[in-house]
Write an enzyme that holds these catalytic residues in place. Structure first.
Site, PDB file in Angstrom:
ATOM      1  N   CYS A  85       0.862  -1.180   0.000  1.00  0.00           N
ATOM      2  CA  CYS A  85       0.000   0.000   0.000  1.00  0.00           C
ATOM      3  C   CYS A  85       0.902   1.235   0.000  1.00  0.00           C
ATOM      4  O   CYS A  85       2.113   1.132   0.157  1.00  0.00           O
ATOM      5  CB  CYS A  85      -0.865   0.014   1.244  1.00  0.00           C
ATOM      6  SG  CYS A  85      -1.710  -1.539   1.545  1.00  0.00           S
ATOM      7  N   ARG A 119       1.657   1.080  -6.098  1.00  0.00           N
ATOM      8  CA  ARG A 119       1.918   0.150  -5.000  1.00  0.00           C
ATOM      9  C   ARG A 119       0.661  -0.568  -4.532  1.00  0.00           C
ATOM     10  O   ARG A 119       0.736  -1.556  -3.802  1.00  0.00           O
ATOM     11  CB  ARG A 119       2.511   0.908  -3.819  1.00  0.00           C
ATOM     12  CG  ARG A 119       3.851   1.521  -4.124  1.00  0.00           C
ATOM     13  CD  ARG A 119       4.323   2.294  -2.943  1.00  0.00           C
ATOM     14  NE  ARG A 119       4.693   1.396  -1.862  1.00  0.00           N
ATOM     15  CZ  ARG A 119       5.940   1.169  -1.499  1.00  0.00           C
ATOM     16  NH1 ARG A 119       6.917   1.738  -2.127  1.00  0.00           N
ATOM     17  NH2 ARG A 119       6.207   0.359  -0.515  1.00  0.00           N
ATOM     18  N   TRP A 128      -3.821  -1.977  -1.074  1.00  0.00           N
ATOM     19  CA  TRP A 128      -3.787  -3.291  -1.728  1.00  0.00           C
ATOM     20  C   TRP A 128      -4.270  -4.256  -0.658  1.00  0.00           C
ATOM     21  O   TRP A 128      -3.599  -4.499   0.334  1.00  0.00           O
ATOM     22  CB  TRP A 128      -2.362  -3.630  -2.174  1.00  0.00           C
ATOM     23  CG  TRP A 128      -2.249  -4.890  -2.967  1.00  0.00           C
ATOM     24  CD1 TRP A 128      -2.402  -5.030  -4.314  1.00  0.00           C
ATOM     25  CD2 TRP A 128      -1.921  -6.189  -2.458  1.00  0.00           C
ATOM     26  NE1 TRP A 128      -2.203  -6.341  -4.669  1.00  0.00           N
ATOM     27  CE2 TRP A 128      -1.905  -7.070  -3.557  1.00  0.00           C
ATOM     28  CE3 TRP A 128      -1.647  -6.697  -1.191  1.00  0.00           C
ATOM     29  CZ2 TRP A 128      -1.626  -8.428  -3.435  1.00  0.00           C
ATOM     30  CZ3 TRP A 128      -1.365  -8.060  -1.057  1.00  0.00           C
ATOM     31  CH2 TRP A 128      -1.354  -8.908  -2.177  1.00  0.00           C
ATOM     32  N   ASN A 156       0.530   0.480   6.565  1.00  0.00           N
ATOM     33  CA  ASN A 156       1.008  -0.519   5.604  1.00  0.00           C
ATOM     34  C   ASN A 156       1.532  -1.700   6.395  1.00  0.00           C
ATOM     35  O   ASN A 156       2.148  -1.508   7.438  1.00  0.00           O
ATOM     36  CB  ASN A 156       2.194   0.027   4.790  1.00  0.00           C
ATOM     37  CG  ASN A 156       1.756   0.982   3.709  1.00  0.00           C
ATOM     38  OD1 ASN A 156       0.576   1.227   3.543  1.00  0.00           O
ATOM     39  ND2 ASN A 156       2.729   1.518   2.991  1.00  0.00           N
ATOM     40  N   GLY A 157       1.376  -2.908   5.849  1.00  0.00           N
ATOM     41  CA  GLY A 157       1.893  -4.094   6.530  1.00  0.00           C
ATOM     42  C   GLY A 157       0.758  -4.968   7.022  1.00  0.00           C
ATOM     43  O   GLY A 157      -0.395  -4.803   6.612  1.00  0.00           O
ATOM     44  N   GLU A 168      11.060 -15.297 -17.616  1.00  0.00           N
ATOM     45  CA  GLU A 168      10.727 -13.883 -17.471  1.00  0.00           C
ATOM     46  C   GLU A 168       9.677 -13.469 -18.515  1.00  0.00           C
ATOM     47  O   GLU A 168       8.739 -12.719 -18.214  1.00  0.00           O
ATOM     48  CB  GLU A 168      12.013 -13.041 -17.598  1.00  0.00           C
ATOM     49  CG  GLU A 168      11.831 -11.549 -17.545  1.00  0.00           C
ATOM     50  CD  GLU A 168      11.144 -11.018 -16.288  1.00  0.00           C
ATOM     51  OE1 GLU A 168      10.959 -11.771 -15.328  1.00  0.00           O
ATOM     52  OE2 GLU A 168      10.759  -9.833 -16.298  1.00  0.00           O
ATOM     53  N   LYS A 179       5.976 -12.020 -17.620  1.00  0.00           N
ATOM     54  CA  LYS A 179       5.468 -10.735 -18.131  1.00  0.00           C
ATOM     55  C   LYS A 179       4.113 -10.929 -18.799  1.00  0.00           C
ATOM     56  O   LYS A 179       3.186 -10.168 -18.569  1.00  0.00           O
ATOM     57  CB  LYS A 179       6.422 -10.115 -19.172  1.00  0.00           C
ATOM     58  CG  LYS A 179       7.685  -9.488 -18.691  1.00  0.00           C
ATOM     59  CD  LYS A 179       7.537  -8.248 -17.877  1.00  0.00           C
ATOM     60  CE  LYS A 179       7.392  -8.591 -16.421  1.00  0.00           C
ATOM     61  NZ  LYS A 179       8.599  -8.630 -15.637  1.00  0.00           N
ATOM     62  N   GLU A 198       1.286 -11.783 -16.317  1.00  0.00           N
ATOM     63  CA  GLU A 198       1.079 -10.701 -15.365  1.00  0.00           C
ATOM     64  C   GLU A 198       0.229  -9.565 -15.943  1.00  0.00           C
ATOM     65  O   GLU A 198      -0.649  -9.032 -15.275  1.00  0.00           O
ATOM     66  CB  GLU A 198       2.477 -10.183 -14.984  1.00  0.00           C
ATOM     67  CG  GLU A 198       2.547  -9.060 -14.036  1.00  0.00           C
ATOM     68  CD  GLU A 198       4.003  -8.688 -13.707  1.00  0.00           C
ATOM     69  OE1 GLU A 198       4.905  -8.958 -14.525  1.00  0.00           O
ATOM     70  OE2 GLU A 198       4.203  -8.119 -12.638  1.00  0.00           O
ATOM     71  N   HIS A 253       8.822 -34.395 -21.633  1.00  0.00           N
ATOM     72  CA  HIS A 253       8.541 -35.046 -20.342  1.00  0.00           C
ATOM     73  C   HIS A 253       7.182 -34.628 -19.796  1.00  0.00           C
ATOM     74  O   HIS A 253       6.922 -34.753 -18.604  1.00  0.00           O
ATOM     75  CB  HIS A 253       9.652 -34.722 -19.340  1.00  0.00           C
ATOM     76  CG  HIS A 253      10.986 -35.229 -19.787  1.00  0.00           C
ATOM     77  ND1 HIS A 253      11.301 -36.568 -19.821  1.00  0.00           N
ATOM     78  CD2 HIS A 253      12.064 -34.575 -20.283  1.00  0.00           C
ATOM     79  CE1 HIS A 253      12.524 -36.712 -20.292  1.00  0.00           C
ATOM     80  NE2 HIS A 253      13.009 -35.518 -20.590  1.00  0.00           N
ATOM     81  N   LYS A 258       3.162  -3.191  -6.775  1.00  0.00           N
ATOM     82  CA  LYS A 258       4.562  -3.079  -7.168  1.00  0.00           C
ATOM     83  C   LYS A 258       5.519  -3.631  -6.123  1.00  0.00           C
ATOM     84  O   LYS A 258       6.444  -4.352  -6.432  1.00  0.00           O
ATOM     85  CB  LYS A 258       4.868  -1.601  -7.432  1.00  0.00           C
ATOM     86  CG  LYS A 258       6.274  -1.331  -7.926  1.00  0.00           C
ATOM     87  CD  LYS A 258       6.440  -1.834  -9.332  1.00  0.00           C
ATOM     88  CE  LYS A 258       7.845  -1.647  -9.865  1.00  0.00           C
ATOM     89  NZ  LYS A 258       8.053  -2.462 -11.076  1.00  0.00           N
TER      90      LYS A 258
HETATM   91  O1  M6R Z   1      11.107  -5.423  -5.628  1.00  0.00           O
HETATM   92  P1  M6R Z   1      11.485  -6.830  -5.925  1.00  0.00           P
HETATM   93  O2  M6R Z   1      12.414  -6.949  -7.092  1.00  0.00           O
HETATM   94  O3  M6R Z   1      12.031  -7.540  -4.721  1.00  0.00           O
HETATM   95  O4  M6R Z   1      10.135  -7.542  -6.304  1.00  0.00           O
HETATM   96  C1  M6R Z   1      10.061  -8.921  -6.527  1.00  0.00           C
HETATM   97  C2  M6R Z   1       8.841  -9.264  -7.345  1.00  0.00           C
HETATM   98  O5  M6R Z   1       7.674  -8.932  -6.639  1.00  0.00           O
HETATM   99  C3  M6R Z   1       8.820  -8.544  -8.689  1.00  0.00           C
HETATM  100  O6  M6R Z   1       9.999  -8.789  -9.380  1.00  0.00           O
HETATM  101  C4  M6R Z   1       7.622  -8.997  -9.547  1.00  0.00           C
HETATM  102  O7  M6R Z   1       7.728 -10.345  -9.842  1.00  0.00           O
HETATM  103  C5  M6R Z   1       7.595  -8.159 -10.811  1.00  0.00           C
HETATM  104  N1  M6R Z   1       6.818  -6.984 -10.586  1.00  0.00           N
HETATM  105  C6  M6R Z   1       7.075  -8.880 -11.985  1.00  0.00           C
HETATM  106  O8  M6R Z   1       7.123  -8.080 -13.119  1.00  0.00           O
END
Ligand code: M6R
Length: 610
Positions: free
Chosen positions: A2, A27, A75, A99-100, A483, A487, A490, A506, A605
Site C-alpha cells: 500500500c 503500489r 492493496w 502498511n503491513g 521472465e 510478463k 502478469e 517429459h 509493485k
Molecule cells: O522489488 P522486488 O524486485 O524484490 O520484487 C520482486 C517481485 O515482486 C517482482 O519482481 C515482480 O515479480 C515483478 N513486478 C514482476 O514483473
C-alpha cells in the site's frame, strides 16, 4: 504494497496528499482515502473504492481542507476492497493509515471489543486506531499512546496517526514496512516511498526499524525502539522530479521499456575503467571480501529471481559455485550454507518482505561471510541492512511489471560475476576486457532491438484470443523464457508457462495444438541445434512457433513458424538483449486485450507483506 502519505503544514495539505497518492498508486490500487484536520480541529475524511482518481473526483464534489493530513492507497490483505475497509481508519478523534500486516489482530480485536470498541471494518489496521485511542486515555501525548500501542503489535507496520484534538502534528511508527520523513521549509511530510514527496521536497530521513517519530511544521523528533532521541542522516534525493511522469508514452511500462538503453548506461556509468569492472564500486573493501568468497547464494522473488537464475549460469561458467533460491522458500527451510559464501539479495524495491526476511536470517543466524544487496532504491531496507550495496540505477520504475529493473539487475550481476571472477583469478584480463567492451556496446544494441517494435506488434495479434502459451529456452535463455512468461501472464492474464526446452517431451508436449502459441528464445549458441530439435517436436504436433533469433541461427519463417530476427550478440549479453522483445510482446498483447497494463489486477509493485 500500500502507499502512505502524510503532511503537516500551514497551508491546505489535501493537494499534497492527492499528488502523493497518485505517485504511489502503483503500489496498491483497490481503494484510497484521506483524513485532514483543519485549524479548528474539524476532521474531514473521505474514502473511495477504486483508483485515486475516484477519490480526487469525490474531493472535487466534497472538498476537505486542513493543515494536517494522512492518506493511503490500498492493496487489500485483510478484508475485501471496499469503502469501509479503505484507510484511514478512525476511532473517535484518532485517524490512522497503515502498511503491513498486524498478525495478532484477531486477539487484539477481541480485547478491544471487550473494552467496548465497535469495529467498522474487516481490516487488521482498525485495531491500531482503537488501541491508540485506548492508550491515549492514559498517556500525556499522542506519541506516548503510539509507543504503548506498537509494543502490543506483532507483525509489520508503517503507520501514521493523527488526532483531531491536536491538529498541529502527526506521529508515525515503523517496523517491517518503510517510512521516510520529508523535510520542507516550515512544513514536513511522511511517506512510504520518497517518490510520493518529490514535488514538495528532495530532503529525506529514513526511519529505522522500531523508530517512532513526532512531526510538526517546525520540528521532527525521532525516537528509537528504546525511546532514545536519535537523528538519522538526512539525504538529498537524486531521483528525478519527473520520475513519476509518463511523458508522451501511453503507459509507464512502455516508457520504461524504452528507457532501457539509458538505464543500462547509467548502471555502467563510472563503474568501468578502460578494460576492467571497478571492483570498488561494490564497496571499499569489496576486493578483500571477493577474494575470500568461495560460493554465492542468490535470493530474490519474481522477476528478480529470474535475474538470479541467469547469474547462476554466469557464476558457474566461471567455476564459482552459485545457488539461487526463491526467498519465500529459503526463509522457511534449513538451507545448506557452503563455507565462505556471499549472500546476495536481488530486489528492485529493496523492501520485498520475503527477501528482506531472508537477508535478516542470513545475517543473524547463518554463517555467510558477507551480505550484498543488488537494488534499485537507495535508502531501502535491504540497502541499509546489507554489508554492501550495488545500486542498479534504473530510475523509478512505476509499471508493476518489472522491465528496466530486470535488465539493469542483469547488467549489475554480470559486473559482479566479472569482479568476483577477477578477484579470484577465474577470469583472464583479456576476457574481462572483452566483456567490458561488450557491456559498453549494450545500450546501442538494445536501441536496435527496440526498433523491432512494429514487427513484434504484428506477432502480438496472434496471441490476443489465446488462453494459454508456452515459453521455451535453454541454458541462460531458460530464465529469459521464464521472465517472458511472467510478463505475459502478469499483464495480459494469458496463462503462460516457461520450460527448459529439453523438458518438453517429459509432459508439456501433450498440451501442444494450434491454440497453444509457443515462444522460443533461440540465439545462435552451442545449444541451438538441441533447441531446433525441440522446435521440430512442436511443429510436428501442429503447434505454432514464435521464435526470437539472430541471422546466424538461420531460422526461416514458414508454415507453423514466425521468426523475429535480432542483432547478433555474444552469448553473455544474449539474455539481456532477448528480454526486450519479450517485454514488447507482452505489452502489445495486453494492449490488444485492453487490460490495465501498469496496474494489473490483484498485483502491487512492492510486496512488503508475506
Ligand atoms: O522489488 P522486488 O524486485 O524484490 O520484487 C520482486 C517481485 O515482486 C517482482 O519482481 C515482480 O515479480 C515483478 N513486478 C514482476 O514483473
Amino acid at each position: 504494497m500500500c502507499g502512505i502519505v502524510g503532511a503537516v503544514a500551514q497551508r491546505d495539505v489535501a493537494p499534497i496528499l492527492v499528488e502523493g497518492l497518485k505517485r504511489l498508486e502503483y503500489r496498491g490500487y483497490d481503494s484510497a482515502g484521506l483524513a485532514v484536520i483543519d485549524r479548528q480541529g474539524v476532521m474531514g475524511c473521505l474514502r473511495r473504492i477504486g483508483k485515486v482518481r475516484e477519490l480526487e473526483d469525490a474531493l472535487g464534489e466534497k472538498p476537505v481542507q486542513g493543515g494536517t493530513g494522512i492518506a493511503h492507497t490500498r492493496w487489500a490483505t485483510h478484508g475485501e476492497p471496499s469503502e469501509r475497509n479503505a484507510h484511514p481508519h478512525t476511532s473517535d478523534d484518532i485517524s490512522v493509515v497503515h502498511n503491513g500486516i498486524i498478525e495478532n489482530h484477531e486477539e487484539l480485536r477481541e480485547q478491544l471489543q471487550d473494552l467496548g470498541y465497535i469495529f467498522a471494518s474487516d481490516t487488521d489496521t482498525e485495531v491500531i486506531a482503537h488501541l491508540v485511542h485506548h492508550e491515549r486515555k492514559t498517556s500525556t501525548t499522542l506519541l506516548e499512546a503510539l509507543q504503548k500501542t506498537v509494543v502490543q503489535l506483532t507483525g509489520a507496520y508503517g503507520t501514521v496517526v493523527i488526532d483531531r484534538r491536536e491538529p498541529d502534528h502527526m506521529v508515525v511508527a515503523r517496523s517491517g514496512s518503510p517510512l521516510v520523513i520529508g523535510y520542507g521549509i516550515g512544513e514536513h511530510y511522511v511517506a512510504s516511498d520518497q517518490l510520493a514527496l518529490l514535488p514538495v521536497t528532495r530532503r529525506f530521513q529514513y526511519l529505522e526499524e522500531g523508530d517512532v517519530a513526532e512531526i510538526t511544521c517546525g520540528k521532527v523528533e525521532v525516537y528509537d525502539r528504546n525511546g532514545a532521541l536519535v537523528q538519522h542522516e538526512i539525504i538529498d534525493s537524486d531521483l528525478d522530479h519527473e520520475a513519476g511522469d509518463k511523458g508522451s508514452y501511453r503507459h509507464y511500462m512502455l516508457k520504461e521499456i524504452f528507457e532501457q538503453p539509458e538505464a543500462i548506461a547509467n548502471t555502467l556509468e563510472g563503474r568501468l575503467t578502460e578494460a576492467h569492472v571497478a571492483v570498488e564500486s561494490f564497496g571499499h573493501n569489496a576486493r578483500e571480501i571477493f577474494s575470500k568468497v568461495e560460493a554465492i547464494q542468490l535470493i530474490a522473488c519474481g522477476t528478480s529471481y529470474n535475474a538470479g537464475m541467469v547469474a547462476r549460469n554466469w557464476f558457474e561458467d566461471m567455476g564459482i559455485p552459485c545457488r539461487v533460491e526463491i526467498a519465500s522458500e529459503f526463509r522457511y527451510r534449513k538451507a545448506f550454507v557452503a563455507e565462505n559464501s556471499l549472500f546476495v539479495t536481488i530486489s528492485q524495491s529493496g523492501e520485498t518482505a520475503d527477501t528482506l526476511a531472508s537477508l535478516r536470517l542470513a545475517k543473524d543466524e547463518q554463517g555467510f561471510i558477507h551480505t550484498l544487496s543488488i537494488c534499485n532504491v537507495p535508502g531501502s531496507s535491504m540497502v541499509r541492512e546489507s554489508d554492501m550495496a550495488f545500486m542498479t540505477r534504473a530510475g523509478a520504475e512505476i509499471g508493476v511489471a518489472s522491465t528496466k529493473a530486470f535488465t539493469t539487475q542483469l547488467v549489475s550481476l554480470l559486473m559482479l560475476v566479472v569482479a568476483i571472477g577477477r578477484c579470484k583469478n577465474r577470469l583472464s584480463e583479456s576476457d574481462e576486457a572483452t566483456i567490458v567492451a561488450e557491456l559498453r556496446e549494450l545500450p546501442g544494441v538494445i536501441r536496435d532491438v527496440l526498433q523491432q517494435k512494429e514487427a513484434i506488434t504484428e506477432l502480438s495479434e496472434d496471441f490476443a484470443d489465446k488462453h494459454h502459451s508456452l515459453f521455451l529456452g535453454r541454458g541462460t535463455m531458460y530464465p529469459i523464457a521464464m521472465e517472458g512468461a511472467l510478463k505475459l501472464k502478469e499483464i495480459s492474464y494469458i496463462h503462460a508457462e516457461a520450460y527448459a526446452a529439453g523438458e518438453l517431451k517429459h509432459g508439456p508436449l501433450a498440451l501442444i495444438d494450434s491454440d497453444m502459441p509457443v515462444v522460443v528464445v533461440a540465439p545462435n549458441n552451442e545449444l541451438l541445434e538441441k533447441l531446433k530439435s525441440n522446435m521440430e517436436e512442436v511443429r510436428a504436433r501442429g503447434g505454432q512457433l514464435y521464435v526470437f533469433s539472430d541471422p546466424r541461427a538461420m531460422l526461416v519463417a514458414g508454415e507453423g513458424i514466425k521468426v523475429i530476427t535480432l542483432t547478433e550478440v555474444s552469448d553473455l549479453l544474449a539474455p539481456i538483449v532477448y528480454t526486450v522483445p519479450l517485454q514488447l510482446l507482452s505489452y502489445d498483447v495486453a494492449l490488444i486485450k485492453g487490460t490495465d497494463v501498469d496496474q494489473p489486477r490483484n498485483l502491487a509493485k512492492s510486496v512488503t507483506v508475506e
